[in-house]
Design a protein around this motif. Structure first.
Motif, PDB file in Angstrom:
ATOM      1  N   PRO A   1       0.797  -1.235   0.000  1.00 32.56           N
ATOM      2  CA  PRO A   1       0.000   0.000   0.000  1.00 32.56           C
ATOM      3  C   PRO A   1       0.825   1.279   0.000  1.00 32.56           C
ATOM      4  O   PRO A   1       0.281   2.367  -0.023  1.00 32.56           O
ATOM      5  N   GLN A   2       2.172   1.144   0.031  1.00 33.61           N
ATOM      6  CA  GLN A   2       3.011   2.335   0.158  1.00 33.61           C
ATOM      7  C   GLN A   2       2.893   3.266  -1.049  1.00 33.61           C
ATOM      8  O   GLN A   2       3.054   4.484  -0.912  1.00 33.61           O
ATOM      9  N   ARG A   3       2.596   2.715  -2.231  1.00 29.72           N
ATOM     10  CA  ARG A   3       2.422   3.583  -3.401  1.00 29.72           C
ATOM     11  C   ARG A   3       1.281   4.561  -3.173  1.00 29.72           C
ATOM     12  O   ARG A   3       1.410   5.768  -3.423  1.00 29.72           O
ATOM     13  N   THR A   4       0.139   4.052  -2.701  1.00 30.21           N
ATOM     14  CA  THR A   4      -1.032   4.905  -2.468  1.00 30.21           C
ATOM     15  C   THR A   4      -0.817   5.849  -1.293  1.00 30.21           C
ATOM     16  O   THR A   4      -1.257   7.010  -1.322  1.00 30.21           O
ATOM     17  N   ILE A   5      -0.142   5.392  -0.253  1.00 28.52           N
ATOM     18  CA  ILE A   5       0.148   6.247   0.902  1.00 28.52           C
ATOM     19  C   ILE A   5       0.955   7.469   0.472  1.00 28.52           C
ATOM     20  O   ILE A   5       0.646   8.606   0.849  1.00 28.52           O
ATOM     21  N   LEU A   6       1.978   7.239  -0.356  1.00 28.56           N
ATOM     22  CA  LEU A   6       2.795   8.352  -0.831  1.00 28.56           C
ATOM     23  C   LEU A   6       1.990   9.263  -1.757  1.00 28.56           C
ATOM     24  O   LEU A   6       2.106  10.492  -1.687  1.00 28.56           O
TER      25      LEU A   6
ATOM     26  N   LEU B   1      14.258  12.413  -4.246  1.00 31.44           N
ATOM     27  CA  LEU B   1      14.008  10.985  -4.088  1.00 31.44           C
ATOM     28  C   LEU B   1      13.371  10.708  -2.728  1.00 31.44           C
ATOM     29  O   LEU B   1      13.765  11.296  -1.718  1.00 31.44           O
ATOM     30  N   ILE B   2      12.399   9.773  -2.727  1.00 26.74           N
ATOM     31  CA  ILE B   2      11.696   9.407  -1.500  1.00 26.74           C
ATOM     32  C   ILE B   2      11.752   7.883  -1.374  1.00 26.74           C
ATOM     33  O   ILE B   2      10.979   7.170  -2.014  1.00 26.74           O
ATOM     34  N   PRO B   3      12.687   7.338  -0.592  1.00 28.46           N
ATOM     35  CA  PRO B   3      12.787   5.877  -0.478  1.00 28.46           C
ATOM     36  C   PRO B   3      11.551   5.280   0.181  1.00 28.46           C
ATOM     37  O   PRO B   3      10.927   5.903   1.040  1.00 28.46           O
ATOM     38  N   MET B   4      11.205   4.067  -0.255  1.00 30.52           N
ATOM     39  CA  MET B   4      10.081   3.367   0.345  1.00 30.52           C
ATOM     40  C   MET B   4      10.426   2.984   1.788  1.00 30.52           C
ATOM     41  O   MET B   4      11.488   2.421   2.037  1.00 30.52           O
ATOM     42  N   PRO B   5       9.570   3.266   2.740  1.00 32.62           N
ATOM     43  CA  PRO B   5       9.867   2.942   4.136  1.00 32.62           C
ATOM     44  C   PRO B   5      10.161   1.455   4.326  1.00 32.62           C
ATOM     45  O   PRO B   5       9.415   0.596   3.849  1.00 32.62           O
ATOM     46  N   GLY B   6      11.278   1.167   5.006  1.00 35.53           N
ATOM     47  CA  GLY B   6      11.619  -0.209   5.323  1.00 35.53           C
ATOM     48  C   GLY B   6      12.206  -0.995   4.181  1.00 35.53           C
ATOM     49  O   GLY B   6      12.485  -2.179   4.339  1.00 35.53           O
ATOM     50  N   GLN B   7      12.417  -0.359   3.018  1.00 32.53           N
ATOM     51  CA  GLN B   7      13.013  -1.059   1.867  1.00 32.53           C
ATOM     52  C   GLN B   7      14.509  -0.764   1.872  1.00 32.53           C
ATOM     53  O   GLN B   7      14.939   0.315   1.463  1.00 32.53           O
ATOM     54  N   PRO B   8      15.340  -1.703   2.358  1.00 32.11           N
ATOM     55  CA  PRO B   8      16.771  -1.426   2.558  1.00 32.11           C
ATOM     56  C   PRO B   8      17.483  -0.949   1.299  1.00 32.11           C
ATOM     57  O   PRO B   8      18.335  -0.061   1.370  1.00 32.11           O
ATOM     58  N   GLU B   9      17.128  -1.521   0.152  1.00 29.76           N
ATOM     59  CA  GLU B   9      17.807  -1.142  -1.094  1.00 29.76           C
ATOM     60  C   GLU B   9      17.562   0.324  -1.429  1.00 29.76           C
ATOM     61  O   GLU B   9      18.491   1.075  -1.748  1.00 29.76           O
ATOM     62  N   GLN B  10      16.306   0.756  -1.357  1.00 30.97           N
ATOM     63  CA  GLN B  10      15.987   2.143  -1.682  1.00 30.97           C
ATOM     64  C   GLN B  10      16.594   3.107  -0.674  1.00 30.97           C
ATOM     65  O   GLN B  10      17.061   4.198  -1.038  1.00 30.97           O
ATOM     66  N   GLU B  11      16.598   2.731   0.580  1.00 30.22           N
ATOM     67  CA  GLU B  11      17.199   3.589   1.601  1.00 30.22           C
ATOM     68  C   GLU B  11      18.712   3.699   1.389  1.00 30.22           C
ATOM     69  O   GLU B  11      19.291   4.783   1.542  1.00 30.22           O
TER      70      GLU B  11
END
Length: 350
Positions: free
Chosen positions: A205-210, A287-297
């Motif tokens: 659901p993170q896409r919609t949350i953002l 850039l806005i990394p997905m929460p809890g996604q280690p690669e994006q962070e």
């Protein structure tokens, strides 16, 4: 040659980066069957139509990410993740047995392989530079890549897009080819008349949350704003206020146009998403990394340190403030070559 090509359905990044590779294979006369599912399979069908055969097979089970504790969620759902791979593997074994393929190519479909001599994995994460996660994730990557004789990394061998994440000296006894950046987007000459282009991506659901969070703050921005929702399940366009246009989904052609027209881009820090900006030579981005996604962070932190792009965490977004910071002192990433040459390198391997 006959090729079975598997694409991970986790957001749209894997599907979109594989489009130029599949196009290249078809262009020189190879036959391509595609395994994927969900939104990834939908856009691949729309792109290639009757030129390919398709198998709708679910891949790795991924826990829904309502919070930033993604690693913990994965640990708690290991049994479901393992079961999903085993279930998929049974179906794939039958396809491989009956298909008599020359090559099996897997973009992060860990259950898709035959013999090491004819199995290729496309992967950009071979390592992880984290004190807590480095050892387990590095060992996991070594285990995952074991069935494949060839690894194709869509990155550069030195000064890569993913930094240390794309390097692992412990992966032995197999060919590792760094082919360079991959993007379905091409640089074209359009008038720069979109002040802010917001490209949403990634799993729910993170896409919609953002999306909801950004729409609330966009009203404070001046200029022409376009939001692409990356949701091919919905075909909807609507105008919000005087200066905001929201598209539920943009196909490759229109995504390419909007990105070329954009003066400033707001997006996730996913590997493929940033590869699109690198292909176009973009310098101004948030850039806005997905929460809890280690690669994006990891990537967001890397690009901040290298002064490529500015980033902000999802819970801390203040668009007016963050855009001002991103406008100063960031130079973008200059690629050593672009997708056209990367595809040629890929086809030489095949």
């Amino acid at each position: 040659m006959k090729i079975l090509f598997g694409v991970l359905d986790w957001g749209l990044g894997h599907a979109t980066r594989d489009i130029p590779l599949i196009e290249g294979l078809l262009g020189i006369g190879h036959s391509v069957d595609i395994i994927s599912n969900g939104r990834a399979l939908k856009i691949l069908k729309e792109k290639f139509g009757g030129r390919c055969n398709y198998y709708d097979i679910s891949g790795l089970y991924v826990p829904q990410m309502y919070s930033s504790y993604f690693i913990l969620a994965c640990a708690m759902n290991l049994h479901k993740m393992a079961a999903s791979i085993l279930k998929s593997r049974k179906k794939i074994n039958k396809i491989i047995k009956n298909g008599k393929y020359n090559w099996i190519i897997s973009d992060n479909r860990f259950e898709l392989y035959d013999r090491p001599s004819n199995s290729i994995m496309i992967i950009h994460t071979l390592n992880f530079n984290s004190h807590l996660l480095k050892y387990p994730i590095t060992k996991l990557m070594e285990f995952i890549t074991k069935p494949y004789g060839i690894l194709i990394v869509p990155d550069f061998p030195k000064k890569g897009i993913a930094g240390i994440m794309g390097q692992n000296k412990n992966i032995l006894n197999k060919e590792v080819h760094y082919i360079g950046v991959l993007s379905q987007i091409r640089k074209k000459h359009y008038k720069k008349n979109i002040d802010y282009f917001i490209s949403l991506s990634g799993p729910e659901p993170q896409r919609t949350i953002l999306e909801n969070k950004l729409i609330k703050q966009c009203h404070k921005l001046k200029g022409n704003i376009v939001i692409a929702g990356a949701n091919p399940d919905v075909n909807q366009t609507k105008t919000i206020g005087k200066n905001i246009k929201l598209y539920s989904f943009l196909n490759v052609q229109y995504q390419e146009e909007m990105m070329n027209r954009a003066k400033f881009i707001i997006t996730r820090s996913g590997f493929t998403t940033t590869a699109n900006m690198i292909e176009l030579g973009k310098k101004r981005a948030l850039l806005i990394p997905m929460p809890g996604q280690p690669e994006q962070e990891f990537l967001a932190d890397l690009y901040e340190r290298k002064k490529y792009f500015h980033h902000v965490h999802q819970d801390d977004i203040n668009l007016e403030k963050d855009i001002k910071v991103a406008m100063k002192g960031f130079r973008g990433f200059r690629p050593q070559w672009r997708t056209k040459r990367s595809v040629k390198k890929f086809l030489k391997i095949i």
